[in-house]
Design a protein around this motif. Sequence first.
Motif, short mmCIF file in Angstrom:
data_model
loop_
_atom_site.label_atom_id
_atom_site.label_comp_id
_atom_site.label_asym_id
_atom_site.label_seq_id
_atom_site.Cartn_x
_atom_site.Cartn_y
_atom_site.Cartn_z
N ILE A 166 0.84 -1.20 0.00
CA ILE A 166 0.00 0.00 0.00
C ILE A 166 0.87 1.25 0.00
O ILE A 166 0.63 2.19 -0.77
CB ILE A 166 -0.96 -0.02 1.20
CG1 ILE A 166 -2.00 -1.12 1.03
CG2 ILE A 166 -1.64 1.35 1.37
CD1 ILE A 166 -2.83 -1.39 2.26
N PHE A 167 1.90 1.26 0.83
CA PHE A 167 2.80 2.41 0.85
C PHE A 167 3.51 2.58 -0.48
O PHE A 167 3.67 3.69 -0.98
CB PHE A 167 3.81 2.27 2.00
CG PHE A 167 3.36 2.82 3.30
CD1 PHE A 167 3.66 4.12 3.69
CD2 PHE A 167 2.63 2.05 4.18
CE1 PHE A 167 3.25 4.64 4.90
CE2 PHE A 167 2.20 2.54 5.40
CZ PHE A 167 2.51 3.85 5.76
N SER A 226 2.43 1.70 -3.40
CA SER A 226 1.49 2.18 -4.41
C SER A 226 1.23 3.68 -4.24
O SER A 226 1.01 4.39 -5.22
CB SER A 226 0.16 1.41 -4.32
OG SER A 226 -0.53 1.72 -3.14
N ARG A 227 1.27 4.15 -3.01
CA ARG A 227 1.08 5.58 -2.78
C ARG A 227 2.25 6.39 -3.33
O ARG A 227 2.06 7.50 -3.82
CB ARG A 227 0.91 5.86 -1.29
CG ARG A 227 -0.41 5.36 -0.72
CD ARG A 227 -0.52 5.63 0.76
NE ARG A 227 -1.81 5.22 1.28
CZ ARG A 227 -2.15 5.31 2.57
NH1 ARG A 227 -1.29 5.78 3.46
NH2 ARG A 227 -3.37 4.93 2.95
N ASN A 251 1.80 6.27 -7.12
CA ASN A 251 0.58 6.96 -7.56
C ASN A 251 0.18 7.98 -6.49
O ASN A 251 -0.79 7.78 -5.75
CB ASN A 251 -0.56 5.96 -7.77
CG ASN A 251 -0.24 4.93 -8.82
OD1 ASN A 251 -0.21 5.24 -10.00
ND2 ASN A 251 0.01 3.70 -8.38
N PRO A 252 0.92 9.08 -6.37
CA PRO A 252 0.70 10.02 -5.28
C PRO A 252 -0.67 10.68 -5.26
O PRO A 252 -1.13 11.16 -4.23
CB PRO A 252 1.79 11.07 -5.47
CG PRO A 252 2.21 10.93 -6.90
CD PRO A 252 2.02 9.49 -7.25
#
Length: 254
Positions: free
Chosen positions: A245-246, A248-249, A252-253
């Motif tokens: 999850i981190f 992906s953030r 994809n900010p």
Amino acid sequence: MTTPASLSALVVIPARMASTRLPDKPLALIAGKPMIAHVIDRGMAAEIGPVVVACDHPDIKAAVEAAGGTAVMTDPDLPSGSDRVRAAAEAVDPQRAYDIVLNLQGDVPLIDPEAIRAAFDPLSDPAVDIGTIATEIRSEDGRTDPSFVKTVGTPIGERRLRALYFTRATAPTGPGPLYQHIGLYAYRRAALDRFVSLPPSSLEKRESLEQLRALEAGMRIDVGLIDSVPMDVNTPRDLEAVRAIFASRVSNPS
């Protein structure tokens, strides 16, 4: 109910090195930072007061201080996280400048700061001893799963319940929403003192739910309802999911 601007809390994060399913859990790296540092960030983002870590190992203390946080060593033989939270609060605030102590678990690096505030806000009512949070169970499996602790309460506002009971059973029966309890607590200082002084209660032992000790002692617990489902990290699989999850953030900010 709007929380008065003058109301603030000491946020205490209990963190222990011992974890049978995920050894050295507080130090597990997520996006280049130990998990405990991420939880500190979430506690600070809630903006309800200073954040301190109650730890039982010098490596955790060192990691917290390297991240710019404050850590207090507590007795590893204390019986529960609540006892560790109280011990840390007494160590850093012996003058009791903070009337509220919020227990933020150390394994929720993704928790929404709004969820933390939702546990804190009920204490704007002086009749409330303890604030906590719950979220609606939206899966049929969750309604019957004993690992989903259900909050049974009476509505007292648009997003607020007064807790009547907590159970692993499916309750209440009949049509309508069921709410999963999330183990984050904001205590009035006197309520925390009283809670840790009480022996485990009969229903607490039957359900393996320590919050029942407070209800059986006549303390009032109000529940803020939230939309998110904070994910706790208990296993290597959980850890990998949070790392993803981190990652992906970062990629994809938006």
